[in-house]
Structures are given as structure tokens and as C-alpha cells.
Design a protein around this motif. Structure first.
Motif, short mmCIF file in Angstrom:
data_model
loop_
_atom_site.label_atom_id
_atom_site.label_comp_id
_atom_site.label_asym_id
_atom_site.label_seq_id
_atom_site.Cartn_x
_atom_site.Cartn_y
_atom_site.Cartn_z
N TRP A 278 -6.02 -0.03 -7.57
CA TRP A 278 -5.62 -0.05 -6.16
C TRP A 278 -6.39 0.98 -5.33
O TRP A 278 -6.73 0.72 -4.18
N GLU A 279 -6.69 2.14 -5.91
CA GLU A 279 -7.42 3.17 -5.18
C GLU A 279 -8.81 2.69 -4.76
O GLU A 279 -9.37 3.15 -3.76
N ALA B 192 -7.58 -1.52 -2.09
CA ALA B 192 -6.25 -1.50 -1.47
C ALA B 192 -5.86 -2.90 -1.01
O ALA B 192 -6.70 -3.81 -0.91
N LYS C 262 -2.66 1.66 -10.45
CA LYS C 262 -2.93 2.49 -9.28
C LYS C 262 -4.41 2.83 -9.18
O LYS C 262 -4.97 2.92 -8.08
N ALA D 184 2.18 1.93 -3.47
CA ALA D 184 1.18 2.55 -4.34
C ALA D 184 0.95 4.01 -3.98
O ALA D 184 0.83 4.88 -4.85
N LYS D 185 0.90 4.29 -2.69
CA LYS D 185 0.62 5.64 -2.22
C LYS D 185 1.73 6.62 -2.62
O LYS D 185 1.48 7.77 -2.97
N GLU D 186 2.98 6.16 -2.57
CA GLU D 186 4.12 7.03 -2.87
C GLU D 186 4.38 7.19 -4.37
O GLU D 186 5.09 8.10 -4.77
N ASN E 42 0.83 -1.21 0.00
CA ASN E 42 0.00 0.00 0.00
C ASN E 42 0.86 1.26 0.00
O ASN E 42 0.55 2.24 -0.68
N ARG E 43 1.94 1.24 0.77
CA ARG E 43 2.84 2.40 0.80
C ARG E 43 3.48 2.60 -0.56
O ARG E 43 3.67 3.74 -1.02
#
Length: 259
Positions: A149-150, A153, A146, A71-73, A68-69
Motif C-alpha cells: 500500500w505504501e 495507495a 501495508k 492503512a495509515k492508522e 487509505n485512512r
């Protein structure tokens, strides 16, 4: 463009090679490299900075949480995850990934090729819906969307197989996961302690994701088979230790003509 994320812990040497490979061969395809580091005590941070990669420290590591991190970054819509000990090999690795995503707007992820199981399922056209384990994502050489993923998650409460759990869930939601002919290398030597850690996680993951139960009978059978194999291969190895020694002694006293 594509974002590449490398999950790593105390693998500065492997990380340096991976980053050198990415920056020298694939700079036209990727514009972002992120090293997600789990409290390394070696020179990993310096290595990442040397190659212009973004270095992020994650303290409380979990497989789902780190994904998750990642994807977030990431800034781009296509994210490729590697471990420090894996790296792309084929020259068109990222081009094929981009092409697949452009052709299929319903694509959640792509599994690249590195092992015989991957290649056999790819050639035999065994889809992720048929075999989500060996045709689904593996987060050391897989790409994912992504955007998907949004909406979906990764689960952070699974001990391992966060990639396989996500595979099952997004397939059920109606998305596609496919193979891509992008080839990468995966090489790692694990200590006995690391292998035992992986074994424990695999037991938990296989139970939670694939519903493979463990019974006393199975545990005893596995224990006995391990003992039998341990003794069997000990004597086989011992036999060939002696055979090699005898051959060398004979060679010393009967050396062939040099060319």
C-alpha cells in the motif's frame, strides 16, 4: 500481528457483536482494532471504547479515502478490513492469513471466503489475474499488505470498487493476490434508498473499472424487464398469500391429532 479495521456508520448493534467476536475469539492473533466511523449519531463510539478499539472519525467519506485512512492508522504490516456487519467465523481465520503472507513475500492481498462465488472460484482455482472481480479483493473481509500500500495507495476518485481497482493495479505491478480459506459472515439489510445509492455507485464503478458501457437500449431493456418482474412476482406472491390463507382455514376445521 494483524491490525483489524472496521468501517462503520450508525451500526452500533452490529459493531458491538463484531467487536465482542474479535476480542473474545481472536485476541491471540490481533493486537489492534480500529473503528473508522463516518459521523455516526448512535452509540458507536461508546461501543468501540467498551471493547478497547481505537475510534477514528472520518468526515468526508469516500471508499478509497477511507481505505487509505485504514492503512495509515494501522500499526501492523497486515491489515484486515471489515464492515460493521461482517465478522470472522472460522477459528483459524487470522492464522491462515498470517501463514499465507509468511509463505509468499510477493503477496499484496488475500480474499477471504463468504459467498458462493468466492468458494467456487477458490475451488476451481480461478486466479485474480483471470477474474479480478470475483477473485480480487473485496473490502469487507480481505487482507492487504501495508508495504505494498505504501507504494500503491488506493485511488480516492473512484466512487466504489476501490478494492477492485487496486487489485488490477497491483497485479499489473507484478504482485500476487490470492484466496485464503478464512471464512467470514456478511449480513446486511439495506433500505430502498441505500440500494439506490449502491446502484448508482455500481454503474459508475462498472464503467470506470470494468468498462461496462450503458446505452439507451440497455437502459430501456433494464427498465422494461424490471417492470415485467415486478408485475410477475406481485401476482406470484398474491397467489401464495391466498394459498396460505386457504390452507390455514382448512387446518382450523381439520386439525390433526397432537402428539
Amino acid at each position: 500481528m494483524i491490525s483489524v479495521v472496521i468501517r462503520s456508520k450508525n451500526q452500533a448493534t452490529a459493531l458491538a457483536f463484531s467487536l465482542k467476536n474479535l476480542t473474545e475469539r481472536y485476541s491471540a492473533d490481533i493486537d489492534e482494532i480500529i473503528v473508522l466511523d463516518n459521523l455516526s449519531t448512535d452509540t458507536s463510539e461508546a461501543v468501540a471504547k467498551q471493547y478497547g478499539a481505537k475510534f477514528i472519525t472520518i468526515k468526508n467519506f469516500s471508499f478509497g479515502g477511507s481505505a487509505n485512512r485504514c492503512a495509515k492508522e494501522s500499526s501492523n504490516e497486515i491489515i484486515v478490513i471489515f464492515s460493521a456487519h461482517s465478522y470472522p467465523v472460522s477459528h483459524d481465520f487470522f492464522k491462515l492469513i498470517k501463514k499465507k503472507f509468511q509463505e509468499n513475500q510477493n503477496l499484496a492481498g488475500l480474499r477471504c471466503l463468504h459467498a458462493s462465488n468466492d468458494y467456487k472460484n477458490f475451488i476451481n482455482k480461478v486466479s485474480a489475474k483471470v477474474d479480478p472481480n470475483k477473485s480480487g479483493l473485496i473490502f469487507s473481509g480481505s487482507a492487504f499488505s501495508k508495504k505494498v500500500w505504501e507504494k500503491h495507495a488506493f485511488k480516492e476518485d473512484v466512487p466504489t470498487f476501490e478494492d477492485k481497482e487496486w487489485t488490477k493495479r497491483v497485479l499489473k505491478a507484478g504482485y500476487d493476490i490470492e484466496f485464503v480459506e478464512s471464512i467470514f459472515s456478511y449480513e446486511i439489510k439495506r433500505t430502498r434508498k441505500q440500494l439506490f445509492f449502491r446502484f448508482k455507485n455500481d454503474v459508475l464503478g462498472n464503467y470506470q473499472i470494468w468498462h461496462e458501457d450503458i446505452t439507451i437500449l440497455k437502459a430501456i431493456k433494464g427498465f422494461l424487464m424490471s417492470l415485467v418482474n415486478l408485475i410477475k412476482y406481485f401476482f406470484i406472491d398474491l397467489k401464495y398469500v391466498f394459498l396460505r390463507f386457504i390452507y390455514l382455514v382448512k387446518f382450523i376445521f381439520n386439525k390433526p391429532k397432537k402428539f
